[in-house]
Design an enzyme around this catalytic site. Structure first.
Site, PDB file in Angstrom:
ATOM      1  N   GLU A 221      -6.485  -4.972  -5.738  1.00 51.32           N
ATOM      2  CA  GLU A 221      -7.859  -4.425  -5.612  1.00 51.32           C
ATOM      3  C   GLU A 221      -8.089  -3.230  -6.524  1.00 51.32           C
ATOM      4  OE1 GLU A 221      -8.813  -3.861  -1.442  1.00 51.32           O
ATOM      5  OE2 GLU A 221      -8.243  -5.917  -0.959  1.00 51.32           O
TER       6      GLU A 221
ATOM      7  N   HIS B 112       0.869  -1.176   0.000  1.00 50.86           N
ATOM      8  CA  HIS B 112       0.000   0.000   0.000  1.00 50.86           C
ATOM      9  C   HIS B 112       0.910   1.232   0.000  1.00 50.86           C
ATOM     10  CE1 HIS B 112      -2.769  -3.080   1.654  1.00 50.86           C
ATOM     11  NE2 HIS B 112      -3.767  -2.298   1.299  1.00 50.86           N
TER      12      HIS B 112
ATOM     13  N   GLU C 262      -6.738 -12.201  -0.751  1.00 49.51           N
ATOM     14  CA  GLU C 262      -7.138 -11.702   0.577  1.00 49.51           C
ATOM     15  C   GLU C 262      -8.580 -12.079   0.801  1.00 49.51           C
ATOM     16  OE1 GLU C 262      -7.043  -7.417   1.495  1.00 49.51           O
ATOM     17  OE2 GLU C 262      -5.117  -7.347   0.504  1.00 49.51           O
TER      18      GLU C 262
ATOM     19  N   ARG D 214      -5.288  -9.479   8.376  1.00 55.38           N
ATOM     20  CA  ARG D 214      -4.529  -9.388   9.624  1.00 55.38           C
ATOM     21  C   ARG D 214      -5.400  -9.358  10.888  1.00 55.38           C
ATOM     22  NH1 ARG D 214      -2.696  -4.192  11.622  1.00 55.38           N
ATOM     23  NH2 ARG D 214      -4.184  -2.562  11.152  1.00 55.38           N
TER      24      ARG D 214
ATOM     25  N   TRP E 157     -10.587   2.639  -4.405  1.00 59.39           N
ATOM     26  CA  TRP E 157     -10.193   3.171  -3.096  1.00 59.39           C
ATOM     27  C   TRP E 157      -8.693   3.342  -2.934  1.00 59.39           C
ATOM     28  CZ3 TRP E 157     -13.594  -1.056  -3.651  1.00 59.39           C
ATOM     29  CH2 TRP E 157     -13.007  -2.325  -3.631  1.00 59.39           C
TER      30      TRP E 157
HETATM   31  C1  BMA Z   1      -6.140  -2.597   5.683  1.00 63.93           C
HETATM   32  C2  BMA Z   1      -6.332  -2.476   7.180  1.00 63.93           C
HETATM   33  C3  BMA Z   1      -5.445  -1.366   7.668  1.00 63.93           C
HETATM   34  C4  BMA Z   1      -3.994  -1.634   7.253  1.00 63.93           C
HETATM   35  C5  BMA Z   1      -3.885  -1.908   5.772  1.00 63.93           C
HETATM   36  C6  BMA Z   1      -2.493  -2.285   5.326  1.00 63.93           C
HETATM   37  O1  BMA Z   1      -6.974  -3.574   5.150  1.00 63.93           O
HETATM   38  O2  BMA Z   1      -5.978  -3.682   7.807  1.00 63.93           O
HETATM   39  O3  BMA Z   1      -5.552  -1.267   9.059  1.00 63.93           O
HETATM   40  O4  BMA Z   1      -3.182  -0.538   7.596  1.00 63.93           O
HETATM   41  O5  BMA Z   1      -4.789  -2.917   5.401  1.00 63.93           O
HETATM   42  O6  BMA Z   1      -2.035  -3.430   5.952  1.00 63.93           O
END
Ligand code: BMA
Length: 373
Positions: free
Chosen positions: A192, A129, A301, A333, A197
């Protein structure tokens, strides 16, 4: 003349090594100069898909629900007795030279976790990201529709972005095993992108711009940075059909693994039914495409935040994924942050979905770390 002969000899050796590799292994990744370990990993992943589906968990070793950095610990291991076979990591903020990523994992620790995983025979995948280079805000700053354009060749941020890619490349080049050999990793980048987004999303750039971004990234890492320990994974958010899935696809020569990201939203049986429909449709799309193109299909994911549905794993996930031949399913996560108590996707000790998760893990075609050694 001598220099010319040496260069020629080096080329001949390289070409014959690559020919040997192609003869030895059934499947070759897109990078013709991929390290032997990377070629082996690709073949191993394709073989493992015949055996079952690997369980993956994002950030599994770094932290879990209400704990951070406890050596050897993992929420999956706490409840199911073994590490997940696949562990996902997030590179966000490596591009700006930060010491830790956007979820507070030190990159130095991440490198060690990846080495530990490799030593155990586990698989590593990484997402990224990366920040919005125009505004300096996060990946989620998607108010503009020109960020990608500024990054592409001749764009105002092109040179700067290459320095970001260099930092990403340096991270991968620093992943070495005990013998000093590069550890192969699956890089699931610009994911994605069929959603809107992230700055690389569907309303933020044209399909051609997205494809150029992808190709430029592969070419820079592979040809300029000499990163040859990567398999590249393409993972849009859920799509409705193959046309949408492929609309921004950069081409078979730039992708090793095809997947998608899909979450269950809500908490009741309607949420579960919708999720099952979406999973089925997207598994159909990626497995059909993988078969045609010789790629490995995976679920990049997935999850149901806070797992409010106690039989989510055995009722919503297993009956669907087990109908398909795929590499893995990666659950997102389990946040350690105290202000995100409901942001978790696998159970931790004491959570009501633990028995269901254990039942899921116990299925013979669901693979954990010990099953793939
Ligand atoms: C997103 C969330 C955020 C995180 C991001 C990158 O889906 O879990 O809290 O910072 O992923 O891991």
């Amino acid at each position: 003349m001598k220099r010319y002969l040496i260069a020629l000899a080096a080329c001949v050796i390289l070409i014959s090594c690559n020919q040997k590799k192609e003869e030895m292994y059934q499947h070759m990744p897109i990078d013709k100069d991929a390290t032997t370990e990377t070629v082996k990993l690709y073949n191993r992943l394709l073989d493992l898909a015949d055996k079952g589906i690997m369980v993956g968990h994002q950030d599994a070793l770094a932290y879990g629900h209400s704990w951070y950095k406890e050596p050897g610990r993992s929420d999956v291991k706490d409840v199911a007795g073994d590490y997940p076979a696949v562990i996902g990591w997030e590179l966000g903020h490596i591009e700006i030279g930060a010491e830790f990523n956007l979820d507070s994992i030190y990159f130095s620790d991440m490198k060690q976790y990846i080495k530990d995983t490799y030593k155990r025979g586990g698989i590593t995948t990484a997402s990224w990201h990366g920040d919005n280079i125009v505004t300096g805000n996060t990946a989620w700053d998607c108010a503009q529709d020109s960020v990608v354009r500024t990054i592409l060749p001749n764009g105002s941020n092109h040179e700067k972005y290459l320095t970001w890619l260099d930092r990403v490349g340096d991270f991968f080049l620093d992943l070495k095993d005990e013998e000093g050999k590069l550890i192969p990793v699956v890089f699931r980048m610009y994911h994605e992108h069929t959603g809107a987004w992230f700055w690389w999303g569907s309303e933020q750039c044209t399909p051609e711009e997205y494809q150029q971004l992808w190709i430029m990234t592969v070419n820079h890492l592979r040809n300029e940075k000499n990163v040859h320990n990567l398999l590249y994974a393409y993972s849009p958010s859920e799509t409705k059909d193959e046309i949408e899935f492929l609309e921004r696809y950069p081409g078979d020569e730039y992708v090793d693994i095809v997947g998608y990201d899909c979450y269950a939203t809500g908490s009741d049986s309607v949420a579960v039914a919708n999720y099952k429909t979406a999973m089925n449709r997207n598994l159909e799309i990626i497995t059909a495409y993988a078969q045609k193109s010789g790629k490995l299909p995976v679920v990049g994911e997935t999850g149901m935040e806070a797992i409010p549905y106690p039989t989510y794993f055995t009722e919503a996930v297993y009956p669907i994924i087990s109908q398909y031949k795929i590499g893995w399913v990666l659950f997102w996560r389990n946040a350690w942050e105290t202000n995100m108590p409901n942001h978790f996707y696998v159970p931790f000790e004491g959570h009501s979905s633990t028995p269901d998760f254990k039942e899921f893990i116990a299925k013979p075609d669901i693979l954990m770390n010990a099953d793939i050694k």
